[in-house]
Design an enzyme around this catalytic site. Structure first.
Site, short mmCIF file in Angstrom:
data_model
loop_
_atom_site.label_atom_id
_atom_site.label_comp_id
_atom_site.label_asym_id
_atom_site.label_seq_id
_atom_site.Cartn_x
_atom_site.Cartn_y
_atom_site.Cartn_z
CB CYS A 1 -8.99 -1.47 -1.31
SG CYS A 1 -8.06 -0.08 -1.27
CG HIS B 1 -2.23 1.76 0.06
ND1 HIS B 1 -1.75 0.25 -1.17
CD2 HIS B 1 -3.32 2.04 0.43
CE1 HIS B 1 -2.35 -0.39 -1.52
NE2 HIS B 1 -3.43 0.42 -0.18
#
Length: 686
Positions: free
Chosen positions: A186, A66
């Site tokens: 993250c 991603h």
């Protein structure tokens, strides 16, 4: 927001390549072919950069590469069910279900919320089973849309809920079920953040304990009520980035790990958190002020030493940059207002005069007495700000290691590095020493009566003595001796008449460590010659050397700005692109440190590119006979540079060369090829 995934973005039971890079590239091409992104290579580069920071393979045959990318025009999900499966770094084997999550660089919160719902659905076995059983792309699209709330799901049949597990004695604190709070985060805040949150929540429910998670994602976060935090027995930080507002958890027993461990080993983290809650000597979240625990953050599990040192150095650099930017631009303004000789008596002008009593002697400013006074004021403020650089760098390197108790020993060690002429390398070493010493002292378990004095008296005192003592006794002199040797060598070479060669060497030195000892030797060599030269011949060798040094020192930040904001935006992270915008002004003002964030993040590709441009600019400046009567200021002291056209030609040539080389290296030299060397390379001098 009704078509985040379409059949055109789905690949079923195909071989997209032998490795994950090929799979990510193929899915990026799908996104572009569907009209949702403009550049497949740029999207791949952003997704690959994220993949190299932390592999995106997850247990159960799942992978979720991603990225947020400027190449993406519409938030999208591209999906592949692979045959054969491809390894994405999960410990239990290769992945056959791969989602490429592509979000615009300026993705709105609703886009990110949709993508986070997908990440949470991947933790449900029924969802992945449906994906594996889907017979066509339309079935996959329907399954995914239902999961992310873009399509209404059929009402599920009513089933008897399974009773929650009762807490065993091992999961109890003071005779009641344990209470744990957790934070997940993250680097991109899209997928891993929410998957770790759901994994921990589910594990807590299975274990029969009260576990509440605060996911800190890109779309923002909802802070846990302070009462919930206060009642918690322990804290879990499953993060790859800094926790936002960590002072809320001050004093709580803490377990730290990377975010992927929160996904893969949630039960283990819960067990460790409970053990920390029952251990009076266990790690604690540091207090936000001088009072309270002095313990620093425990090292993040699974973080490589190279990544840890890089994170520490970047923290120091980030706090140092405002001193550089403000001080450097004020110095340049001082030259512009007060003339290139403003350095001679700026302090005396400020002390002896005021706006109501302007100077009347030795006026060198083109604006007259008012320019002389204001230029002296700007120059002295800027010079004072620049004088904090090494101390700020060392102080906040120590802060990154030991939190607030490390700041004072770090600042002192940085000041000692300046005293010993050890420069920025000395500041880095001093900051690391001070930080690790303060961290170690904070790990001690002193008597209760002494704990309050540890962060405000004992740690600063002992840390300063040890770190600065080591700098004075063992480390400062060797670095200073190296700088002196380089200075003498340059002087001897200039005396032989090889002036173009001297320009090339000085250009290389200016661009090697961006404000470090090698850079400072070149600059000191130039300014020392400038101080002793007569202005009767403005094209004397010292003035030629000064021009070459200043032009070469401007190349790295200008080149990084050109590459990251104009030539190849897709090859740089959003943070680097923001730094690139600032680097235009920093480079124009001859502040080489504007390129430090780029070099610190990718030294083995940025530094060689800088060297190419620095050598071209330094040699060309000498060949064109460019001279500078000003020791600083960059383009803002154009009035002190002759010929200005030669200076600009040299500067543009080196800037363009460096920008093209760094783009080529980032495009064709993969991080994997540099991984081993990068892990052992010395960090760039800030």
């Amino acid at each position: 927001m009704s078509d985040t995934i379409t059949p055109e973005l789905v690949v079923l039971d195909e071989d997209l390549g032998a490795d994950k890079a090929a799979v990510i590239r193929a899915l990026a091409a799908r996104v572009v072919a569907a009209g949702r992104a403009t550049d497949a290579d740029a999207l791949f580069a952003d997704a690959w950069a994220r993949e190299e920071k932390d592999e995106t393979g997850l247990p159960g045959g799942i992978a979720i590469p991603h990225a947020k990318s400027p190449a993406v025009s519409q938030a999208s999900l591209a999906f592949a069910r692979l045959k054969p499966a491809v390894a994405f770094g999960a410990g239990d084997g290769p992945a056959d279900l791969v989602f490429l999550i592509a979000a615009p660089a300026d993705a709105a919160e609703e886009h990110l919320a949709v993508l986070s719902r997908l990440a949470r659905s991947l933790m449900q076995e029924s969802f992945t089973s449906d994906l594996r059983a889907a017979t066509d792309a339309a079935a996959v699209v329907s399954t995914v849309r239902q999961a992310i709330g873009e399509e209404q799901a059929a009402a599920p049949a009513m089933t008897q809920a399974a009773p929650a597990a009762s807490a065993s004695a091992a999961l109890e604190v003071d005779g009641r079920p344990a209470r744990i709070v957790a934070v997940t985060a993250c680097a991109t805040g899209i997928a891993h953040t929410f998957m770790a949150a759901d994994a921990l929540t589910a594990a807590g429910k299975e274990q029969g304990i009260d576990l509440i998670v605060e996911p800190q994602g890109s779309s923002g976060y909802k802070a846990l009520p302070q009462s919930v935090i206060d009642d918690a027995d322990a804290v879990i930080f499953a993060v790859d980035v800094d926790v936002r507002e960590p002072q809320r958890f001050a004093g709580k027993p803490v377990v730290r790990s990377g975010v992927k461990r929160g996904i893969e080993q949630p039960v283990a983290l819960i067990t460790e958190a409970l053990a920390a809650a029952k251990d009076p000597n266990g790690a604690r979240v540091p207090a936000a002020s001088g009072s309270g625990s002095a313990s620093s953050s425990a090292p993040v599990q699974n973080e490589r030493w190279g990544a840890k040192i890089q994170r520490i150095l970047l923290t120091g650099v980030s706090y140092m940059i405002p001193f550089v930017a403000g001080g450097g631009l004020l110095i340049a303004l001082g030259f512009l207002l007060g003339g290139y000789q403003v350095t001679a008596d700026a302090g005396k002008v400020i002390i002896d005069n005021s706006l109501w009593n302007l100077p009347t002697e030795n006026i060198t400013s083109p604006l007259g007495p008012i320019g002389q006074y204001l230029g002296s004021v700007a120059f002295m403020i800027g010079a004072t700000s620049m004088g904090f650089l090494v101390s700020a760098l060392a102080g906040y390197i120590a802060f990154a290691i030991a939190d607030r108790p490390g700041i004072a020993p770090g600042f002192v060690a940085g000041a000692v590095a300046v005293l010993m002429n050890a420069g920025f390398i000395g500041g880095i070493i001093g900051g690391l020493l001070a930080g690790f010493i303060a961290w170690w002292l904070g790990r001690l378990n002193p008597p209760r009566w002494l704990r309050g004095l540890m962060p405000v008296v004992i740690i600063p005192l002992v840390g300063s003595i040890i770190a600065s003592g080591l700098m004075i006794l063992f480390l400062g002199r060797p670095i200073a001796a190296l700088m002196d040797a380089l200075n003498v060598g340059l002087t001897d070479l200039a005396g032989t008449g090889a002036i173009v060669v001297v320009g090339i060497i000085l250009g290389l030195m200016m661009c090697f460590d961006l404000g470090g000892p090698v850079n400072k030797v070149a600059y000191a060599f130039a300014t020392a010659g400038l101080a002793s030269a007569s202005t009767a011949d403005i094209h004397a060798v010292p003035f030629l050397i000064m021009a070459a040094v200043m032009a070469a020192g401007m190349v790295p930040p200008l080149a990084m700005a050109l590459a990251s904001t104009v030539l190849a935006r897709g090859l740089f992270t959003p943070v680097e692109k923001e730094n690139g915008k600032a680097a235009w002004l920093l480079g124009a003002a001859f502040i080489s440190e504007g390129a430090i964030p780029f070099a610190a993040a990718d030294p083995l590709r940025v530094i060689p590119a800088n060297l190419v441009g620095g050598a071209i600019t330094g040699g060309l400046s000498m060949a064109l006979g460019v001279s500078s009567l000003a020791p600083h200021g960059g383009i803002f002291v154009f009035f002190a540079i002759d010929p200005i056209w030669g200076f600009l030609i040299s500067l543009v040539a080196g800037t363009v060369a460096t920008a093209l080389v760094v783009v080529a290296l980032k495009k064709w030299v993969g991080r994997k090829e540099l991984a081993q060397a990068e892990a052992t390379a010395a960090p760039v001098a800030a």
